[in-house]
Design an enzyme around this catalytic site. Sequence first.
Site, mmCIF file in Angstrom:
data_model
loop_
_atom_site.group_PDB
_atom_site.id
_atom_site.type_symbol
_atom_site.label_atom_id
_atom_site.label_comp_id
_atom_site.label_asym_id
_atom_site.label_seq_id
_atom_site.Cartn_x
_atom_site.Cartn_y
_atom_site.Cartn_z
ATOM 1 N N PHE A 375 -14.110 21.715 18.020
ATOM 2 C CA PHE A 375 -14.341 22.275 19.430
ATOM 3 C C PHE A 375 -13.041 22.551 20.024
ATOM 4 C CE2 PHE A 375 -17.302 18.282 18.450
ATOM 5 C CZ PHE A 375 -18.175 19.084 17.520
ATOM 6 N N CYS A 376 -12.158 23.292 19.541
ATOM 7 C CA CYS A 376 -10.940 23.588 20.301
ATOM 8 C C CYS A 376 -10.261 22.332 21.026
ATOM 9 C CB CYS A 376 -11.091 24.730 21.070
ATOM 10 S SG CYS A 376 -11.371 26.437 20.424
ATOM 11 N N ALA A 377 -10.458 21.085 20.537
ATOM 12 C CA ALA A 377 -9.807 19.957 21.034
ATOM 13 C C ALA A 377 -9.523 18.998 19.932
ATOM 14 C CB ALA A 377 -10.819 19.186 21.973
#
Length: 458
Positions: A375-377
């Site tokens: 999740f781009c985290a």
Amino acid sequence: MSVSTAVVDPSICAPLPVLGADVTVPLVTGGDVTYAALDYAASAPALQRVWDDVAAYAPYYGSVHRGAGYLSQLSTDLFESSRATVAEFLGCREGDQVVFTRSTTDSLNLLASVLPADCRVFVFETEHHASLLPWRDARVTYLDAPRTPAQAVATLERALADREPYGPALVCVTGASNVTGELWPVRELAAAAHAHGARIVLDAAQLAPHHPVDIAESDVDWVAFSGHKLYAPFGSGVLAGRADWLCDAEPYLAGGGASRTVARRADGGVDVQWHTTEARHEAGSPNVIGVHAIASACKALTEAGFDSLVARERTLVDRVLTGLADVPEVRVLSLFGDGAPRVGVISFVVEGWNSSHFAAALSAEYGIGVRDGLFCAHPLVRTLLGGEPQEPGECGAPEAEPGERSLNAIRVSFGAGTPDEHIARFLGAVRELVGAGARWTYRTEGGRCVPDRGAAQV
């Protein structure tokens, strides 16, 4: 001068009408089903109100600023009135600026470009990459993931107090996690930042679509968010807040619109006087459609009533968490523990399942759209999972043995446009998949996990 647009019914609290509510998708097991869009955290569907407002304006579209023609003047008025609408939506203070950008990522990169010399940046490892990475040209202190809101405040206070030299500083923090949906103690973090002579920018990409955001009340210096998460998917974003750093720095982009005057010098060079208004960082022809869409979404959410929207979403969150808790194989990811307030964003893993396989089965066999991965985290998800992620394209790898953890996660997210039926279908599908397994086999294709239509049905 105005454009006649759609009027939202203020009695509608939820679900708000969105595009795509009647879209059907094919199932790998045969037949069609109405699509259940449960990936709002990536991109929310367009509100019907937004689509109608854009359609009403489209015939009047024209270039903004300095045009003498009627459509140009009308478009300019619409563009600037949209700025005022967004300022009201965010509770901006007198003197704050609302700069239109392409996205949250663009907004935070803009802010990174105007940092004063020797500015220190403090950011938790829990941030989305949009707020974790833009500061790479500055002196950055990355803070470990806190496990309580109080620990977040204490961690920040220590880091700010210990900084050397004690000069300008900026804190970047999310309002609601794009992984866990948990709300962060923004007001307390802002107070800590200001007590130590620092400023703070709020990444409201996941907060603004679900919860009121008030710059003055929260006492943050800037807010950034994206239209495509706010039911306005036309490629526009916002950076709103204090004007001084924005006015003191060179324009983010150099070009038409950002300049007041340009003149040749006797030596052959060029002298430029830049605007001191928002135009300073809005070079080029602006995304008028995107800006109008954001303003339309702000009006629709405000008129629907955030109290009603928040109350209904809290009910949906409780229903999802209760439903997942009834499946022993499911572990919901959380920083702050059970009971922490959150928006409609929930990530989880399923014992014995590859997360990409599980998400693909939800889509192919039930018509439910969720998201899987990091999740781009990446730092946050790795911290929550306690390990390294699977390599891209491993959805076809053998499933984990019972008791082994998944190294990616599944995220379900929803909002003002989500029908109750979609939540019920999702929970039923989770129970069926965990209890009986997938009815199809899956393979990797182009880095995605997809049904293997050449294989026998399970």
